[in-house]
Motif scaffolding. Structure first.
Motif, PDB file in Angstrom:
ATOM      1  N   SER A 186       4.795  -5.553   1.267  1.00  0.00           N
ATOM      2  CA  SER A 186       5.081  -6.807   0.575  1.00  0.00           C
ATOM      3  C   SER A 186       5.456  -7.853   1.609  1.00  0.00           C
ATOM      4  N   LYS A 187       5.134  -9.137   1.299  1.00  0.00           N
ATOM      5  CA  LYS A 187       5.532 -10.221   2.206  1.00  0.00           C
ATOM      6  C   LYS A 187       7.011 -10.534   1.971  1.00  0.00           C
ATOM      7  N   GLU A 188       7.566 -11.444   2.816  1.00  0.00           N
ATOM      8  CA  GLU A 188       8.985 -11.853   2.692  1.00  0.00           C
ATOM      9  C   GLU A 188       9.335 -12.255   1.259  1.00  0.00           C
ATOM     10  N   ASP A 189       8.397 -13.015   0.610  1.00  0.00           N
ATOM     11  CA  ASP A 189       8.682 -13.529  -0.746  1.00  0.00           C
ATOM     12  C   ASP A 189       8.437 -12.469  -1.830  1.00  0.00           C
ATOM     13  N   GLY A 190       8.124 -11.260  -1.428  1.00  0.00           N
ATOM     14  CA  GLY A 190       7.931 -10.180  -2.404  1.00  0.00           C
ATOM     15  C   GLY A 190       6.486 -10.027  -2.852  1.00  0.00           C
ATOM     16  N   ALA A 191       5.633 -11.036  -2.557  1.00  0.00           N
ATOM     17  CA  ALA A 191       4.223 -10.927  -2.969  1.00  0.00           C
ATOM     18  C   ALA A 191       3.508  -9.901  -2.087  1.00  0.00           C
ATOM     19  N   LEU A 192       2.426  -9.351  -2.626  1.00  0.00           N
ATOM     20  CA  LEU A 192       1.673  -8.346  -1.864  1.00  0.00           C
ATOM     21  C   LEU A 192       0.898  -9.013  -0.734  1.00  0.00           C
ATOM     22  N   ASP A 193       1.005  -8.437   0.464  1.00  0.00           N
ATOM     23  CA  ASP A 193       0.132  -8.878   1.554  1.00  0.00           C
ATOM     24  C   ASP A 193      -1.210  -8.175   1.314  1.00  0.00           C
ATOM     25  N   PRO A 194      -2.295  -8.936   1.016  1.00  0.00           N
ATOM     26  CA  PRO A 194      -3.545  -8.277   0.577  1.00  0.00           C
ATOM     27  C   PRO A 194      -4.263  -7.503   1.683  1.00  0.00           C
ATOM     28  N   GLU A 195      -3.866  -7.733   2.936  1.00  0.00           N
ATOM     29  CA  GLU A 195      -4.498  -7.019   4.039  1.00  0.00           C
ATOM     30  C   GLU A 195      -3.794  -5.668   4.227  1.00  0.00           C
ATOM     31  N   PRO A 196      -4.506  -4.544   4.092  1.00  0.00           N
ATOM     32  CA  PRO A 196      -3.809  -3.259   4.278  1.00  0.00           C
ATOM     33  C   PRO A 196      -3.239  -3.130   5.690  1.00  0.00           C
ATOM     34  N   VAL A 197      -2.065  -2.485   5.772  1.00  0.00           N
ATOM     35  CA  VAL A 197      -1.500  -2.244   7.111  1.00  0.00           C
ATOM     36  C   VAL A 197      -2.131  -1.026   7.762  1.00  0.00           C
ATOM     37  N   TRP A 198      -2.480  -0.034   6.922  1.00  0.00           N
ATOM     38  CA  TRP A 198      -3.148   1.168   7.424  1.00  0.00           C
ATOM     39  C   TRP A 198      -4.171   1.626   6.394  1.00  0.00           C
ATOM     40  N   ARG A 199      -5.148   2.412   6.879  1.00  0.00           N
ATOM     41  CA  ARG A 199      -6.101   3.063   5.976  1.00  0.00           C
ATOM     42  C   ARG A 199      -6.156   4.555   6.312  1.00  0.00           C
ATOM     43  N   ILE A 200      -6.166   5.373   5.259  1.00  0.00           N
ATOM     44  CA  ILE A 200      -6.270   6.828   5.429  1.00  0.00           C
ATOM     45  C   ILE A 200      -7.585   7.251   4.791  1.00  0.00           C
ATOM     46  N   LEU A 201      -8.416   7.977   5.536  1.00  0.00           N
ATOM     47  CA  LEU A 201      -9.682   8.460   4.976  1.00  0.00           C
ATOM     48  C   LEU A 201      -9.455   9.867   4.420  1.00  0.00           C
ATOM     49  N   GLN A 202      -9.760  10.039   3.126  1.00  0.00           N
ATOM     50  CA  GLN A 202      -9.541  11.344   2.472  1.00  0.00           C
ATOM     51  C   GLN A 202     -10.891  12.008   2.218  1.00  0.00           C
ATOM     52  N   GLU A 203     -11.112  13.154   2.857  1.00  0.00           N
ATOM     53  CA  GLU A 203     -12.371  13.889   2.679  1.00  0.00           C
ATOM     54  C   GLU A 203     -12.239  14.881   1.523  1.00  0.00           C
ATOM     55  N   PRO A 204     -13.393  15.295   0.953  1.00  0.00           N
ATOM     56  CA  PRO A 204     -13.313  16.315  -0.091  1.00  0.00           C
ATOM     57  C   PRO A 204     -12.665  17.597   0.445  1.00  0.00           C
ATOM     58  N   ARG A 205     -11.828  18.198  -0.381  1.00  0.00           N
ATOM     59  CA  ARG A 205     -11.110  19.458  -0.102  1.00  0.00           C
ATOM     60  C   ARG A 205      -9.887  19.265   0.788  1.00  0.00           C
ATOM     61  N   SER A 206      -9.563  17.998   1.061  1.00  0.00           N
ATOM     62  CA  SER A 206      -8.394  17.727   1.910  1.00  0.00           C
ATOM     63  C   SER A 206      -7.125  17.626   1.069  1.00  0.00           C
ATOM     64  N   LEU A 207      -6.009  17.778   1.763  1.00  0.00           N
ATOM     65  CA  LEU A 207      -4.683  17.521   1.175  1.00  0.00           C
ATOM     66  C   LEU A 207      -4.037  16.397   1.971  1.00  0.00           C
ATOM     67  N   LEU A 208      -3.564  15.365   1.264  1.00  0.00           N
ATOM     68  CA  LEU A 208      -2.778  14.295   1.885  1.00  0.00           C
ATOM     69  C   LEU A 208      -1.381  14.353   1.287  1.00  0.00           C
TER      70      LEU A 208
END
Ligand SMILES: O=C(O)CCC(=O)C(=O)O
Length: 256
Positions: free
Chosen positions: A159-181
């Motif tokens: 979230s930004k300072e004002d509480g609104a969502l920052d639309p740019e992701p900070v990180w991305r996680i790639l989830q493959e089939p059969r994986s556990l996150l």
């Protein structure tokens, strides 16, 4: 059922402790195990999901959802039925067999019920996603997601300072089939997570994907793209409040 002396099924690769599978680029703590279940186990679970009674599915705008053993009522699980066997074996048994550290046997050791008691099953056709959100206070702050059928990216937002969502992701996680996150800690409380409603994940690389070094098949994404197919996710959590009243009501109004 996995037993400590039985050889692991072929194709699975379970670390000696979760520390070996920690996603180092993320704040504490997230873990990714690429080969958590075998192809045969994946097929068996998909078959159960697909053949569940129609009344089990809730249709949302772009995806469908099953809730096991039941929906929460005011953040409370009515303790009507346990999770069915096909959601417990092998996933919960295997999850609880992985030590977290030398002093904690597994990731749910400190949770109220010592294991997950609730599973959401989300079905995402290509183009479907889920809005950025936090999971809230109903659950112990550990989320375990098993992916089936197809890969996609989970985005983490702040979230930004004002509480609104920052639309740019900070990180991305790639989830493959059969994986556990597994996500927990700050990733549960402080950051939001969501999935873009897009048919193709793009710009995939060692630099842009937090768990790149833990992927089963990074070479599949060398072109930087992942064409999505139908993906099913199983999200395991421990609901903090469980009502015993549920078992009485459950006997009167049994779900399919
Ligand atoms: O399907 C997923 O990987 C994410 C599901 C999710 O965000 C949720 O159940 O809160």
């Amino acid at each position: 059922m996995d037993s400590p002396n039985a050889p692991p099924p072929p194709q699975i690769n379970i670390p000696a402790s979760l520390e070996h599978s920690r996603i180092a680029a993320l704040p504490p703590a997230a873990y990714y195990i690429a080969d958590f279940i075998s192809e045969e186990e994946e097929r068996a679970i998909l078959q159960k999901v697909e053949t569940a009674p129609k009344a089990r599915w809730r249709r949302l705008t772009h995806r469908r959802l099953q809730t096991w053993p039941s929906d929460l009522v005011k953040n409370t699980l009515l303790d009507s039925q346990p999770l069915p066997d096909w959601l417990s074996q092998p996933i919960i048994t295997r999850l609880l067999s992985i030590p977290l550290s030398d002093s904690e046997p597994h990731i749910f050791t400190p949770s109220p019920h010592g294991q997950p008691n609730h599973v959401l099953i989300n079905e995402y056709p290509p183009n479907a996603g889920i809005m950025p959100h936090k999971d809230g206070s109903a659950y112990y702050p550990v989320v375990c997601t098993v992916s089936l059928g197809s890969s996609l990216c989970l985005n983490l937002y702040k979230s930004k300072e004002d509480g609104a969502l920052d639309p740019e992701p900070v990180w991305r996680i790639l989830q493959e089939p059969r994986s556990l996150l597994i996500t927990t800690g700050e990733l549960y409380d402080k950051y939001l997570h969501g999935i873009d409603p897009i048919p193709v994940d793009v710009n995939l690389s060692e630099q842009s994907i937090a768990n790149w070094d833990l992927l089963r098949s990074p070479s599949l994404f060398k072109g930087g793209r992942n064409e999505r197919q139908m993906r099913i996710s199983l999200t395991y959590r421990d609901v903090l409040k469980v009502s015993k009243l549920g078992s009485k009501l459950g006997a009167m109004f049994k779900r399919p």
